[in-house]
Scaffold this active site. Sequence first.
Site, PDB file in Angstrom:
ATOM      1  N   GLU A   8       2.595   6.245   2.484  1.00  0.00           N
ATOM      2  CA  GLU A   8       2.984   5.537   3.831  1.00  0.00           C
ATOM      3  C   GLU A   8       4.172   5.748   4.290  1.00  0.00           C
ATOM      4  O   GLU A   8       4.605   6.030   5.423  1.00  0.00           O
ATOM      5  CB  GLU A   8       2.302   4.215   3.844  1.00  0.00           C
ATOM      6  CG  GLU A   8       0.890   4.071   3.735  1.00  0.00           C
ATOM      7  CD  GLU A   8       0.209   4.005   2.324  1.00  0.00           C
ATOM      8  OE1 GLU A   8       0.964   4.111   1.289  1.00  0.00           O
ATOM      9  OE2 GLU A   8      -1.019   3.820   2.207  1.00  0.00           O
ATOM     10  N   HIS A  11      -6.788  -6.353   2.765  1.00  0.00           N
ATOM     11  CA  HIS A  11      -7.347  -5.376   3.763  1.00  0.00           C
ATOM     12  C   HIS A  11      -7.883  -5.997   5.203  1.00  0.00           C
ATOM     13  O   HIS A  11      -9.059  -5.307   5.675  1.00  0.00           O
ATOM     14  CB  HIS A  11      -8.617  -4.464   3.196  1.00  0.00           C
ATOM     15  CG  HIS A  11      -8.126  -3.562   2.252  1.00  0.00           C
ATOM     16  ND1 HIS A  11      -7.746  -3.782   0.851  1.00  0.00           N
ATOM     17  CD2 HIS A  11      -7.949  -2.217   2.108  1.00  0.00           C
ATOM     18  CE1 HIS A  11      -7.404  -2.810   0.209  1.00  0.00           C
ATOM     19  NE2 HIS A  11      -7.661  -1.528   1.069  1.00  0.00           N
TER      20      HIS A  11
END
Lengths: 377, 321, 341
Positions: free
Chosen positions: C70, C139
Amino acid sequence: MITGEIKAITMPKFGLAMTEGKVAAWMKSVGAEINVGDDIADIETTKITNAYESPVKGVLRRQVAQEQEELPVGALIAVVADKETTDAEIDQFIERFQAEFSSDQAAGETIAAPEPKAIDVGGRKIRILDTGEGEGAPIVFVHGFGGDLNNWMFNQPPLAEKRRTIAIDLPGHGGSAKETSGDLTSLAATVVETLETLGIGQAHFIGHSLGGAIVLALALEKPALAASLTLLAPAGLGDTVNRNYTEGFIAADRRKTLKPVLELLFADPSLVSNDMIDDLIKFKRLDGAINAMQAIEQANFKEGKQSTNFASRIGEIKAPITIIWGRQDQVVPMTDPAQLPQTLAFHILEKSGHMPQMEQSAEVNGLIDTFIAKVNG
Amino acid sequence: MQLSREDLLTAYRTMRTIRDFEERLHIEFATGEIPGFVHLYSGEEASAAGICMHLTERDHIASTHRGHGHCIAKGVDVMAMMSEIYGRKDGVCGGKGGSMHIAEIAKGMLGANGIVGGGPPLICGAALTAKTLKTGGVAIAFYGDGASNQGTTLESLNLAKIWNLPVIFVCEDNGYAEATSSSYSVGGTQTKRAEGFGIPSVEVDGHDFFAVYDAAREAIQRARAGGGPSMLHVKTYRYYGHFEGDATTYREPGEAEKVRKERDCLVGFRGKVTEAALLENKDLDAVDAEIADLIERAVKHAKAAPLPTEEDLLTDVYVSY
Amino acid sequence: MSKKSYRQAINEAIASEMRRDPTVIVMGEDVAGGAGTKGQQDAWGGVLGVTKGLITEFGPERVLDTPLSEAGYIGAAAGAAATGLRPVAELMFIDFMGVCFDQIFNQAAKFRYMFGGKAVTPLVIRAMYGAGFRAASQHSQCLYPLFTHIPGLKVVIPSSPYEVKGLLIQSIRDNDPVIFFENKVMYDDIEEVPDEPYTIPFGEANLTREGDDVTIVAIGRMVKMANEAADRLEKQGITCNVIDPRTTSPMDFDTILDCVADTGRLVIVDEASPRCNMATDISAVVAQEAFGALKAPIKMVCPPHTPVPFAPNLEDLFVPNADRIEKAAKALMNYQIKEPA
């Protein structure tokens, strides 16, 4: 009336998006004699409130729907029968109807509403709603500045019962392509091309506001195409329009600013619902919509002046013409009937503003139906 | 050596400008007139000059907190740079960036960077733009031995390789990450790290302009031809501390002085070009005089330049809001 | 116009902008899915299928599968945006910002200011957020307050399929970095969405209900809950304004203050953790600007200050719902100022 004939009055469907509605107010009490076409209730949807005309004749025996009760389209709202029918029979009828209706609903059986479709007209997308069938020339609806085919939600369904009807989204509007030069000639040409694409050689044109000017231009350019013209609050027969409307419509981008602009359309400003405003804001957000509105405004209504006045040429049109105008129109000032050829039928609706087809839809539908029947001989 | 007389003068002028700019800042910083942090590039000039000589404005570079040299080598206006470092309104960033964020995107300079390892991912993006829009441009990530240990740098090596981006990773290893030696902080070697990603790499003497220039040419040509990324491990040295005010007590006494005396890139350059009779001492002296005057004017200008106004506090946050 | 899912509306928005503007690219982990494999090239089309089909139309040069990296690719997206592309980068779950936040808040967000107004960074980072997916603590978070806090970023939290398409097209056309929050529980929500491209401006709240008694401000998916509560309350004679701010940066405080001036009662529904979230932010502004209009204290309906739990029964307790909103509104209606003794 044959004894025992019991008739259901159900929640009507006004326009494509309506799935439910409520009886805002009953206009006939239980026991009242009702004729076909009598206003029996005000039906309120999220978009608009409209008087509902009875499709049947008889005595209003039962108001099944409570005022303000939300009901799906097709649900029983009232029962009409003759005086002699017993209450027990009415109860039985209601029970049977409700049982069938709820099982239909559970099975997902709803009457399929006609859907508009996009067609290719000379390489660009034009959206139409093509519904109904019958003998003779079809009806073609042409909306006004900033409108779309939904403007005919109270007119197209009843008029489509006897004949084919086609409502067109003009370039720049509704679901049609947004590119347009905006001038009357090109807009009229698109209507002509649309009909050519559909293989229609002649039609009864119903034009509202700018759509009125468009069908006038079209009838002058292609006389053979027009079986008749019905002009509702038409542009193209005077010198001015209310620029607070045309310019305000373009400039307003929020509910708060658009609402007062839309209120200019109606004699009764309370008809402007949040859903109506939201639909127009959603339209204005589409890519190219504002540019199209600006182009049309500049070409036709620049600074509140109409660029085309057909008043002196309307006599050249051979097709029969009917003009309908709301007395309280604040957008396109009513042309003095004395200025126009006396062969024209000119109807003034007292309780309407610029949108007689919505505010007095029953009267407008009646006038159109009678007019077309007469033209067809 | 394929460099023309003009090229050689340009190279020398670039290095001299950087040197004088930094030496002057060293003096001026001590007066207390310059706000904030300043990290000087003195000693490392051959790296910026040798690499940026191959670039044009379509090419991008990303720099480090030690960014003045890269800015100058990439063509950013020296007067505007000096004003920026003084926090003035006519600075290249309007006085809002300062030494650590000095930048000029129009010149392909994506900024000095206050975050160690901030630049390499950005440069992958600049290279992606060049590749996608087929500009023919390349992108250079300058980073130090300190940043070589950041995940962002290692992720960028991988990204540049798998997307075959026109990137040149230039690790300017001056021997110290702040106060810690690279011999302590770097596992393995820089070139082997690059090789691990399948990226061709070479160790270069950062004191020798010509060595840097030649190595950069090969890497940049490969990138422009679609051959993907390369890595240069430029061994260099900074004459001053990590930041101005750093007493550099982590160094051996006399260490910096020794490098300056024996391996200085400007001295080396002068020796080579005059020995080879490519340029005469007077040519180089003329450049020295020209640059001394430029820096003098830049400092004078910056000190006298107007400060940003209160209104400037609130502008330039968004394009529109 | 036809009925479309939230997922489909996002896909349409990206596709229409890619057709319109060749500088728009998509990048992210498995946005195509299948790069370098022997199977299908468009195997996933995003972990929940949102970008399915894009690689087929636009090719691998504009739809880039990234490594699981990322910091690398979000930074690359920022660099690409500053140099001429309009990247739509997908950070799969907003929770993953932890490994790439520097590239967002120190780099992309600050370019324009640090560089004296000379940088333009038209970057969109799409990310899933929100609880209710049984996805547990790493998440499921609602981290938009963290981004709202950063000057230079715009933060968009669409509440329905219609909203998501117009706001995403606006985001892609916008010239500032935008963090675009998609609630993963809403991907299958269905609504009428125009087929054509359209934009919804930032900083313009949407009033989804209008009323006189209570103002409810709700963020993202909570707008649905607030509407449900408002509809129930209306049947009990309490009418509410429901405000969907659409964007938390910029935030349309004017609309909130106008509504509070009318109703005098404010409930703020925010799925983000209750400390320093949008509810506290709005409360502070209303307390400063509209103190005199308040007839009752401001009520915040938020989750508890805990990570998002895994067990479904706990997660259901965690997420605010229509019941809690209804209760809060009623409490405000019943509130009486105690006279000082």
